[in-house]
Design an enzyme around this catalytic site. Structure first.
Site, PDB file in Angstrom:
ATOM      1  CB  SER A 138      -1.047  -0.042   1.188  1.00 60.48           C
ATOM      2  OG  SER A 138      -1.450   1.271   1.626  1.00 60.48           O
ATOM      3  CG  HIS A 155      -3.805  -1.645  -1.398  1.00 58.99           C
ATOM      4  ND1 HIS A 155      -5.136  -2.285  -1.719  1.00 58.99           N
ATOM      5  CD2 HIS A 155      -4.255  -0.875  -0.518  1.00 58.99           C
ATOM      6  CE1 HIS A 155      -5.978  -2.025  -0.993  1.00 58.99           C
ATOM      7  NE2 HIS A 155      -5.649  -1.021  -0.247  1.00 58.99           N
ATOM      8  CG  ASP A 178      -4.884   2.295   1.127  1.00 58.73           C
ATOM      9  OD1 ASP A 178      -6.068   1.744   0.963  1.00 58.73           O
ATOM     10  OD2 ASP A 178      -3.994   2.060   1.233  1.00 58.73           O
ATOM     11  CG  MET A 219      -8.237   7.095   2.392  1.00 59.71           C
ATOM     12  SD  MET A 219      -7.297   7.099   4.216  1.00 59.71           S
ATOM     13  CE  MET A 219      -6.676   5.389   4.196  1.00 59.71           C
ATOM     14  CG  HIS A 229      -9.222   0.103  -0.479  1.00 66.91           C
ATOM     15  ND1 HIS A 229      -8.559  -0.004   0.848  1.00 66.91           N
ATOM     16  CD2 HIS A 229     -10.570   0.091  -0.081  1.00 66.91           C
ATOM     17  CE1 HIS A 229      -9.471  -0.101   1.763  1.00 66.91           C
ATOM     18  NE2 HIS A 229     -10.713  -0.190   1.223  1.00 66.91           N
ATOM     19  CG  MET A 235     -11.214   2.931   2.011  1.00 63.15           C
ATOM     20  SD  MET A 235      -9.622   3.228   2.855  1.00 63.15           S
ATOM     21  CE  MET A 235      -8.712   3.349   1.623  1.00 63.15           C
ATOM     22  CG  MET A 273     -11.393  -2.601   5.164  1.00 63.24           C
ATOM     23  SD  MET A 273     -10.140  -2.324   4.309  1.00 63.24           S
ATOM     24  CE  MET A 273      -9.086  -1.568   5.166  1.00 63.24           C
ATOM     25  CG  ASP A 311      -6.018  -2.628   3.234  1.00 61.45           C
ATOM     26  OD1 ASP A 311      -5.179  -2.508   3.717  1.00 61.45           O
ATOM     27  OD2 ASP A 311      -6.691  -2.038   2.554  1.00 61.45           O
TER      28      ASP A 311
HETATM   29  C1  DX5 Z   1      -6.184   1.361   5.750  1.00 64.93           C
HETATM   30  C2  DX5 Z   1      -5.755   1.427   4.226  1.00 64.93           C
HETATM   31  C3  DX5 Z   1      -4.690   0.313   4.223  1.00 64.93           C
HETATM   32  C4  DX5 Z   1      -3.330   0.759   4.919  1.00 64.93           C
HETATM   33  C5  DX5 Z   1      -2.612  -0.344   5.286  1.00 64.93           C
HETATM   34  O1  DX5 Z   1      -7.124   2.553   5.527  1.00 64.93           O
HETATM   35  O2  DX5 Z   1      -6.908   0.921   3.418  1.00 64.93           O
HETATM   36  O3  DX5 Z   1      -4.452  -0.161   2.899  1.00 64.93           O
HETATM   37  O4  DX5 Z   1      -2.470   1.667   4.152  1.00 64.93           O
HETATM   38  O5  DX5 Z   1      -1.616   0.158   6.136  1.00 64.93           O
HETATM   39  P1  DX5 Z   1      -0.820  -0.967   7.126  1.00 64.93           P
HETATM   40  O6  DX5 Z   1      -0.359  -2.157   6.353  1.00 64.93           O
HETATM   41  O7  DX5 Z   1       0.459  -0.130   7.701  1.00 64.93           O
HETATM   42  O8  DX5 Z   1      -1.692  -1.366   8.284  1.00 64.93           O
HETATM   43 ZN    ZN Z   2      -6.254  -0.095   1.631  1.00 66.50          ZN
END
Ligand code: DX5
Ligand code: ZN
Length: 216
Positions: free
Chosen positions: A8, A33, A35, A37, A66, A68, A137, A175
């Site tokens: 990620s 990956h 993320d 947000m 991903h 969010m 998650m 994740d």
């Molecule tokens: C959390 C994200 C993850 C995050 C994981 O909201 O969706 O992808 O980056 O990070 P680690 O591996 O550090 O928990």
């Molecule tokens: Zn993620």
């Protein structure tokens, strides 16, 4: 079967994001990956389509995007055009989930559904034959570096059972909080893809970090 690793980039150095992505791709990452947000569905704001298209120019790696975000339908086309290969949406943000998954597929991308730790796996049973991937998650989304919630693995095991029972082929991804110790538990539960942010990018030697998780 060996487990796939999806670093990620949330934990990467954004000042040199292209190099960071190239480095983990060269180090054997199966997916990158990404993320996304929005500061509404989750309390953090991160990456938009502009960044995805910028890093798309430097690598052929598979982009696992991903989302969010609230109202994901509004942004699916933009992320598809920016270079996503897989787009995952949260069950919690999609009141018309069949329609949203169809929109992803109509844009020529693989479609996945994500559920938060507190969402029962039964909620996605009615659409499980529509998805290429289910993402569980193992932390509450929003930040990297949080602690793994092991109870989620019971949901993973249920999904493995349904996949066999209904003769389906979706991949199972987890994740959040994946490290050398929790990776082992995930693999034992039948996970196909491990997302790892801090466990990869906080290490100097990314290849070694990926290998350690893969071989846990
Ligand atoms: C959390 C994200 C993850 C995050 C994981 O909201 O969706 O992808 O980056 O990070 P680690 O591996 O550090 O928990
Ligand atoms: Zn993620």
């Amino acid at each position: 079967m060996t487990v796939k690793i999806a670093p990620s980039i949330l934990s990467a150095d954004f000042g040199k994001l292209n190099e960071e992505v190239q480095e983990v791709a060269m180090a054997g990452a199966d997916y990158i990956h990404i993320d996304v947000m929005d500061g509404h569905f989750v309390p953090n704001i991160t990456i938009g389509p502009l960044i995805v298209s910028a890093i798309r120019k430097t690598t052929d790696a598979i982009f696992d995007v991903h989302l969010m975000i609230e109202n994901p339908d509004q942004y699916i086309e933009a992320f598809a055009e920016a270079g996503a290969d897989i787009i995952t949406v949260h069950y919690e943000t999609c009141p018309h989930l069949h329609r949203t998954l169809k929109l992803i597929k109509d844009n020529g991308k693989k479609a996945g559904v994500v559920i938060n730790p507190a969402t029962p796996v039964e909620m996605i049973k009615p659409i499980i034959h529509e998805v290429d991937l289910v993402l569980f998650m193992t932390v509450n989304p929003g930040f990297g570096g949080q602690e793994f919630i092991p109870e989620v693995l019971d949901k993973v095991k249920q999904a493995v059972t349904w996949r066999t029972e209904f003769n389906l082929h979706f991949e199972i991804e987890v994740d959040g909080g994946v490290n050398e110790v929790t990776a082992k538990l995930c693999k034992e539960s039948g996970v196909d893809i491990l997302v790892a942010g801090s466990a990869v990018f906080n290490q100097k030697d990314r290849k070694k970090a990926i290998d350690v998780i893969r071989n846990a």
